[in-house]
Design an enzyme around this catalytic site. Structure first.
Site, PDB file in Angstrom:
ATOM      1  N   CYS A 101       2.884  -9.468   8.310  1.00 35.36           N
ATOM      2  CA  CYS A 101       2.004 -10.629   8.271  1.00 35.36           C
ATOM      3  C   CYS A 101       0.799 -10.448   9.203  1.00 35.36           C
ATOM      4  O   CYS A 101       0.861  -9.740  10.187  1.00 35.36           O
ATOM      5  CB  CYS A 101       2.725 -11.906   8.679  1.00 35.36           C
ATOM      6  SG  CYS A 101       4.261 -12.180   7.802  1.00 35.36           S
ATOM      7  N   LYS A 114       3.404  10.022  -0.511  1.00 31.37           N
ATOM      8  CA  LYS A 114       2.133   9.420  -0.934  1.00 31.37           C
ATOM      9  C   LYS A 114       2.225   8.997  -2.404  1.00 31.37           C
ATOM     10  O   LYS A 114       1.771   7.930  -2.785  1.00 31.37           O
ATOM     11  CB  LYS A 114       0.972  10.415  -0.767  1.00 31.37           C
ATOM     12  CG  LYS A 114       0.502  10.605   0.643  1.00 31.37           C
ATOM     13  CD  LYS A 114      -0.309   9.432   1.133  1.00 31.37           C
ATOM     14  CE  LYS A 114      -0.148   9.094   2.572  1.00 31.37           C
ATOM     15  NZ  LYS A 114       1.084   8.973   3.230  1.00 31.37           N
ATOM     16  N   LYS A 132       1.454  -2.539   6.091  1.00 27.92           N
ATOM     17  CA  LYS A 132       0.904  -1.430   6.881  1.00 27.92           C
ATOM     18  C   LYS A 132       1.761  -1.058   8.086  1.00 27.92           C
ATOM     19  O   LYS A 132       1.983   0.103   8.354  1.00 27.92           O
ATOM     20  CB  LYS A 132      -0.522  -1.786   7.325  1.00 27.92           C
ATOM     21  CG  LYS A 132      -1.203  -0.710   8.146  1.00 27.92           C
ATOM     22  CD  LYS A 132      -1.499   0.510   7.318  1.00 27.92           C
ATOM     23  CE  LYS A 132      -2.152   1.618   8.110  1.00 27.92           C
ATOM     24  NZ  LYS A 132      -2.011   2.911   7.429  1.00 27.92           N
ATOM     25  N   GLY A 135       7.268 -12.158  12.112  1.00 26.38           N
ATOM     26  CA  GLY A 135       8.535 -11.719  12.696  1.00 26.38           C
ATOM     27  C   GLY A 135       9.695 -12.448  12.039  1.00 26.38           C
ATOM     28  O   GLY A 135       9.563 -12.994  10.942  1.00 26.38           O
ATOM     29  N   TRP A 158       3.754 -11.402   4.517  1.00 26.06           N
ATOM     30  CA  TRP A 158       4.656 -10.442   3.870  1.00 26.06           C
ATOM     31  C   TRP A 158       6.019 -11.130   3.894  1.00 26.06           C
ATOM     32  O   TRP A 158       6.648 -11.246   4.947  1.00 26.06           O
ATOM     33  CB  TRP A 158       4.675  -9.142   4.676  1.00 26.06           C
ATOM     34  CG  TRP A 158       5.146  -7.963   3.883  1.00 26.06           C
ATOM     35  CD1 TRP A 158       4.367  -7.038   3.260  1.00 26.06           C
ATOM     36  CD2 TRP A 158       6.492  -7.596   3.628  1.00 26.06           C
ATOM     37  NE1 TRP A 158       5.156  -6.115   2.628  1.00 26.06           N
ATOM     38  CE2 TRP A 158       6.458  -6.430   2.828  1.00 26.06           C
ATOM     39  CE3 TRP A 158       7.738  -8.126   3.956  1.00 26.06           C
ATOM     40  CZ2 TRP A 158       7.611  -5.785   2.384  1.00 26.06           C
ATOM     41  CZ3 TRP A 158       8.880  -7.494   3.510  1.00 26.06           C
ATOM     42  CH2 TRP A 158       8.816  -6.325   2.738  1.00 26.06           C
ATOM     43  N   GLU A 201       4.561   5.864  -2.895  1.00 27.46           N
ATOM     44  CA  GLU A 201       4.065   4.567  -2.440  1.00 27.46           C
ATOM     45  C   GLU A 201       2.823   4.119  -3.189  1.00 27.46           C
ATOM     46  O   GLU A 201       2.586   2.927  -3.312  1.00 27.46           O
ATOM     47  CB  GLU A 201       3.862   4.536  -0.920  1.00 27.46           C
ATOM     48  CG  GLU A 201       2.722   5.322  -0.367  1.00 27.46           C
ATOM     49  CD  GLU A 201       2.579   5.118   1.163  1.00 27.46           C
ATOM     50  OE1 GLU A 201       2.107   6.044   1.806  1.00 27.46           O
ATOM     51  OE2 GLU A 201       2.921   4.048   1.687  1.00 27.46           O
TER      52      GLU A 201
HETATM   53  O1  M6R Z   1       2.513   2.795  12.165  1.00 27.17           O
HETATM   54  P1  M6R Z   1       3.507   3.917  12.024  1.00 27.17           P
HETATM   55  O2  M6R Z   1       2.851   5.248  12.082  1.00 27.17           O
HETATM   56  O3  M6R Z   1       4.641   3.822  12.995  1.00 27.17           O
HETATM   57  O4  M6R Z   1       4.115   3.737  10.570  1.00 27.17           O
HETATM   58  C1  M6R Z   1       5.154   4.550  10.119  1.00 27.17           C
HETATM   59  C2  M6R Z   1       5.337   4.416   8.630  1.00 27.17           C
HETATM   60  O5  M6R Z   1       5.660   3.096   8.288  1.00 27.17           O
HETATM   61  C3  M6R Z   1       4.069   4.836   7.857  1.00 27.17           C
HETATM   62  O6  M6R Z   1       3.687   6.143   8.172  1.00 27.17           O
HETATM   63  C4  M6R Z   1       4.310   4.739   6.337  1.00 27.17           C
HETATM   64  O7  M6R Z   1       5.270   5.666   5.945  1.00 27.17           O
HETATM   65  C5  M6R Z   1       2.993   4.946   5.586  1.00 27.17           C
HETATM   66  N1  M6R Z   1       2.722   3.818   4.731  1.00 27.17           N
HETATM   67  C6  M6R Z   1       2.993   6.137   4.703  1.00 27.17           C
HETATM   68  O8  M6R Z   1       1.765   6.320   4.072  1.00 27.17           O
END
Ligand code: M6R
Length: 622
Positions: free
Chosen positions: A9, A495, A617, A109, A82, A498
């Protein structure tokens, strides 16, 4: 919706002279990457509180507001969701409002004890209108405010009763020039302008107004007024806070003429890679990693490195292992952060834990590093987000200088994580004396030329895009690699999953014969990341054999190979060339075509590139 799914969120709060609705809506646009199931706003105006909320993307809320405008006010809050507790409906959208319609709250949260709190509120006659965990907070704030008439104090009292992870932002119609926020385990930053103040999950929401920010710590409550900001602990004691200047500007968080943030972020990679090296190499070509505040003596005593991370960052960690072990001769384990603490890992003061995270807020990674610190290990964070929780809770941090990454699919953050990992590996080699100065300088020279190599790859991507479009109707794509090419294959598959919602799997090419080769059938696209024919040519020869094996069984081979590697030519149905790079650094160039490939396939399949379904994200609960 499964409450274990990860919420994040986006939250915005504003008080100042401007139209709060305009500031908040503009902020929400910048935070929509954090969740796009519903959106809502509340403003204080004419002695009361007015709100609007709508399921679906922010656009739906904009349409709602066009039809039914809110009165103009200068204090407001907003939320883009979210969904976790309660589906993505209008009534579950935030803000949530108490029965008297005086207090509004937004939340990121999960409030774990909400069921009990809800039961108690209902016993006391409150009527709750949604299925969310958040709504209880609006009712509790209203109760506390009725006795103390101070929203910040009411927030402190309520927070002490909440369990779980939460960022809360609230307004009350009886305090028309005040916004109050609270933070435990979820991100919240303060923006301080001239006669105005902002609260947001991410500085991107207010960067157009001010670059002066304040980090909030754990269990802190902040009260925003036009003339200043007051921060206390949940216990009411004044808190120490850290102010900082945001070193990128509003244009960095805009698409800048690209159709998608992802395309812009892919294109920014040469600069991101160069920026991450900046200031870390001195005039003589040696390393100056002053930020790594762990004393050299402690690093010399380290007998093991453990890397924890999730998703793409985990793949960066897998690649780092090759460099760390090769350059330092230290054993290095890489573990998915979500698995780490549950297997009772062997950690002590001689273990260096490296936590890699773009957002710095990933809960799995945060919990892993907390566990490591509890066992006495030193934690070094590699992170892209200044002031986020993971670097705050680590012993030291090496920031990647990728600039804001908005697209859900990580691209430039990955490349800069790799650069940071190589720097850490070299630094360990330097401090521990396992690498000579001239060897380090040679690698640094190679790293310094990578930005140009990435630029070169980006200039040759049209055939990759064309190829991707021809594969839009396929159901499955496999990815193979060896050595550092194996994590690259995993990253290519991630990639594609997702973004294109296709079945995609990455394998270590040597494992093919142990099972996966049974998947090969006529015209199945298989992407193969080929190691350099120089140096470790045994690996190269073995993977060329693997390509022949799958081609003989009908696979359509898409081969990523170094310029001048002629051995692959007869077996490549499609050949993607990357510049010659040292073996360990090859992921920096070999990953780029895979990002472009996934992005183009997603577009060809009509998917939303920047906001893939079901994702967010940063993932701020376990
Ligand atoms: O913010 P972070 O690097 O800790 O996030 C880790 C994963 O959630 C992130 O890399 C996710 O796998 C991506 N969406 C992949 O493209």
């Amino acid at each position: 919706m499964d409450p274990k799914l990860p919420p994040m969120c986006g939250i915005v709060g504003y008080v100042g002279p401007q139209s709060a609705l305009e500031v908040v809506m503009a902020g929400l646009k910048r935070l929509e990457y954090r969740g796009y199931d519903s959106a809502g706003v509340a403003v204080l105006a004419d002695g009361g509180l007015a709100a609007a909320k709508k399921a679906g993307k922010l656009l739906n809320l904009e349409k709602e507001l066009d039809g039914k405008p809110l009165p103009t006010g200068t204090t407001g809050i907003g939320h883009t969701r979210w969904a976790t507790h309660g589906g993505p409906t209008d009534s579950n959208a935030h803000p949530h409002i108490d029965n008297a319609g005086r207090v509004a709250v937004v939340h990121n949260g999960i409030i774990e004890n909400f069921a009990l709190l809800r039961f108690e509120l209902e016993e006391r006659g409150h009527e709750l209108a949604s299925e969310t965990d958040t709504e209880v907070v609006a009712h509790l704030l209203a109760e506390e405010f009725s006795s103390c008439a101070d929203l910040a104090e009411a927030m402190r009292l309520v927070c002490r009763r909440l369990e779980g992870a939460f960022t809360l932002v609230a307004v009350h119609a009886d305090e028309p020039d005040v916004v109050v926020g609270a933070r435990r385990n979820s991100p919240l930053v303060v923006g301080v302008g001239e006669g105005e103040a902002f609260l947001a999950s991410d500085v991107a929401a207010f960067i157009a107004h001010t670059r002066s920010a304040i980090e909030l710590g754990q269990d802190q409550v902040v009260e925003l007024r036009r003339d200043g900001v007051t921060v206390t602990g949940f216990d009411g004691r004044p808190a120490d806070v850290r102010s900082y200047h945001v070193d990128w500007d509003a244009s960095a968080a805009e698409k800048g003429g690209y159709d998608y943030f992802m395309l812009k972020e892919i294109a920014e990679q040469p600069k991101a890679v160069a920026d991450t090296l900046l200031g870390r190499i001195d005039g003589s070509g040696s390393m100056t990693l002053d930020e790594v505040r762990i004393p050299a003596g402690v690093l010399r005593e380290i007998d093991k490195v453990v890397i924890v991370a999730c998703g793409t960052a985990f793949h960066a960690g897998m690649i780092a292992k090759y460099a760390i072990e090769h350059w330092t001769r230290l054993p290095c384990e890489v573990e998915l952060a979500s698995e780490f603490r549950y297997r009772d890992p062997i950690l002590d003061a001689q273990t260096l834990v490296i936590a890699i995270s773009q957002s710095g807020e990933t809960m799995d990674t945060l919990m892993a590093l907390r566990h490591a610190r509890e066992q006495g290990s030193k934690v070094l964070a590699i992170c892209n987000t200044n002031g986020s929780t993971i670097p705050r809770e680590s012993d030291a941090v090496l920031y990647t200088h990728a600039g804001p990454e908005v697209a859900v699919a990580s691209t430039k953050a990955f490349l800069t994580q790799l650069v940071a990992c190589y720097l850490v590996a070299l630094y360990l080699g330097q401090v521990r004396g396992t690498k000579w100065g001239d060897e380090i300088r040679a690698v640094i020279r190679d790293l310094s030329s990578i930005s140009g190599a990435v630029e070169q790859v980006l200039g040759t991507m049209e055939p990759v895009r064309e190829l991707a479009r021809t594969l839009a109707s396929k159901n499955t794509v496999l990815f193979l690699g060896r050595h550092v090419g194996y994590p690259v294959a995993l990253e290519g598959a991630l990639k594609l999953k997702e973004l294109a919602y296709m079945h995609a799997e990455g394998f270590a090419a040597g494992e093919l014969k142990h099972g996966p080769i049974a998947l090969i059938e006529e015209d199945l696209p298989v992407v193969v990341v080929v190691p350099s024919p120089r140096g470790r040519s045994v690996l190269h020869d073995k993977i060329v054999s693997n390509i022949q094996e799958i081609r003989a069984r009908g696979a359509r081979t898409i081969v990523i190979a170094e310029e001048g590697d002629e051995a692959v030519v007869p077996y490549a149905d499609h050949l993607i060339r990357v510049p010659v790079t040292p073996t360990l650094l090859q992921p920096l160039v070999a990953t780029v075509p895979l990002q472009v490939f996934a992005c183009e396939l997603a577009t060809a399949r009509g998917n939303e590139v920047d906001q893939p379904r079901n994702l967010a994200k940063s993932v701020t609960v376990e």
